[in-house]
Write an enzyme that holds these catalytic residues in place. Structure first.
Site, mmCIF file in Angstrom:
data_model
loop_
_atom_site.group_PDB
_atom_site.id
_atom_site.type_symbol
_atom_site.label_atom_id
_atom_site.label_comp_id
_atom_site.label_asym_id
_atom_site.label_seq_id
_atom_site.Cartn_x
_atom_site.Cartn_y
_atom_site.Cartn_z
ATOM 1 N N GLY A 56 101.475 -19.638 45.224
ATOM 2 C CA GLY A 56 101.171 -18.357 45.852
ATOM 3 C C GLY A 56 99.687 -18.112 46.067
ATOM 4 O O GLY A 56 99.241 -16.962 46.107
ATOM 5 N N CYS A 112 107.410 -26.133 36.854
ATOM 6 C CA CYS A 112 108.160 -27.362 37.124
ATOM 7 C C CYS A 112 109.658 -27.031 37.116
ATOM 8 O O CYS A 112 110.075 -25.979 36.618
ATOM 9 C CB CYS A 112 107.823 -28.373 36.028
ATOM 10 S SG CYS A 112 108.680 -29.962 36.142
ATOM 11 N N ASP A 126 90.405 -20.190 51.811
ATOM 12 C CA ASP A 126 91.667 -20.860 51.476
ATOM 13 C C ASP A 126 91.474 -22.371 51.606
ATOM 14 O O ASP A 126 90.596 -22.829 52.337
ATOM 15 C CB ASP A 126 92.770 -20.383 52.425
ATOM 16 C CG ASP A 126 94.172 -20.624 51.869
ATOM 17 O OD1 ASP A 126 94.313 -20.734 50.638
ATOM 18 O OD2 ASP A 126 95.130 -20.682 52.664
ATOM 19 N N GLU A 127 92.297 -23.151 50.927
ATOM 20 C CA GLU A 127 92.222 -24.620 50.963
ATOM 21 C C GLU A 127 90.818 -25.098 50.583
ATOM 22 O O GLU A 127 90.266 -26.028 51.188
ATOM 23 C CB GLU A 127 92.614 -25.148 52.353
ATOM 24 C CG GLU A 127 93.970 -24.691 52.851
ATOM 25 C CD GLU A 127 95.140 -25.242 52.037
ATOM 26 O OE1 GLU A 127 94.913 -26.115 51.179
ATOM 27 O OE2 GLU A 127 96.271 -24.800 52.260
ATOM 28 N N ASN A 165 102.358 -24.450 45.886
ATOM 29 C CA ASN A 165 103.390 -23.401 45.902
ATOM 30 C C ASN A 165 103.286 -22.407 44.748
ATOM 31 O O ASN A 165 104.293 -21.937 44.239
ATOM 32 C CB ASN A 165 104.805 -24.011 45.918
ATOM 33 C CG ASN A 165 105.016 -24.921 47.103
ATOM 34 O OD1 ASN A 165 104.380 -24.739 48.140
ATOM 35 N ND2 ASN A 165 105.878 -25.898 46.956
#
Length: 205
Positions: free
Chosen positions: A14, A145, A87-88, A12
């Protein structure tokens, strides 16, 4: 000179949004991009990269058997490719990272890879391990966090929301299965067996 880039982060941060923005920047200048994503991750539908803020782009899929250099070279010969975006990329194999370095070195096409550095056990993914070793440029995309520190670790939560660090490396999920935290709260959550308890304790400190 083209270069191999590795943009890495926790969950998360971005990453997909950054990838889509980079692709758009090339296309806006009349340049052609090719986007890849992992076949294993179909949370947002197969064959596309989607960001949590609603952007998306069609994407080619790769799995462990994909010959990325051959695919990209064949497509480049048909119509020039100006940038490859992956991506990934944590799901790439060692050989595929090598092939992407060949796309840069032999075809002179920049390759931008986006992915996680470590898994929920704090271990490097294979793809990330070799991207860290072989990339020309390493760029950390930061997220935070709940305490405000930089989040560098990923907690895996079970269906009851309890953190655990055993089991298979790859279980696809969104926010409901994984959460990004700092190293301190990663260790504390596993120790206590509850992320919620750690968050409550932090609120009252």
């Amino acid at each position: 000179m083209a270069q191999l880039y590795f943009y890495y982060s926790a969950m998360n941060a971005g990453k997909s949004t950054a990838l889509l923005q980079s692709s758009y920047n090339y296309q806006e200048r009349g340049m052609r991009t090719v986007v890849y994503t992992a076949e294993i991750d179909d949370r947002f539908g197969a064959g596309k990269v989607s960001s949590r803020i609603g952007l998306s782009s069609p994407a080619k899929l790769f799995n462990q058997n994909s010959s990325l250099f051959d695919e990209i070279r064949a497509e480049h010969e048909q119509q020039a490719i100006h940038c490859v975006l992956v991506d990934e990329c944590q799901f790439l194999t060692r050989q595929q990272v090598y092939e992407l370095s060949e796309v840069v070195d032999q075809l002179d096409i920049p390759v931008l890879c986006y992915g996680l550095r470590t898994d929920f056990r704090g271990e490097l993914f294979i793809g990330s391990q070799y991207l860290l070793a072989w990339s020309d440029k390493l760029v950390e995309l930061k997220t935070i966090c709940f305490c405000g520190r930089k989040a560098s670790m990923v907690l895996r939560l079970d269906q009851a929301g309890r953190p655990y660090n055993e089991g298979e490396q790859v279980v696809i999920g969104g926010n409901e299965r994984y959460v990004s935290v700092c190293r301190k709260h990663y260790k504390e959550a596993l120790e206590v067996g509850s992320l919620t308890a750690i968050q409550e304790r932090h609120r009252h400190d």
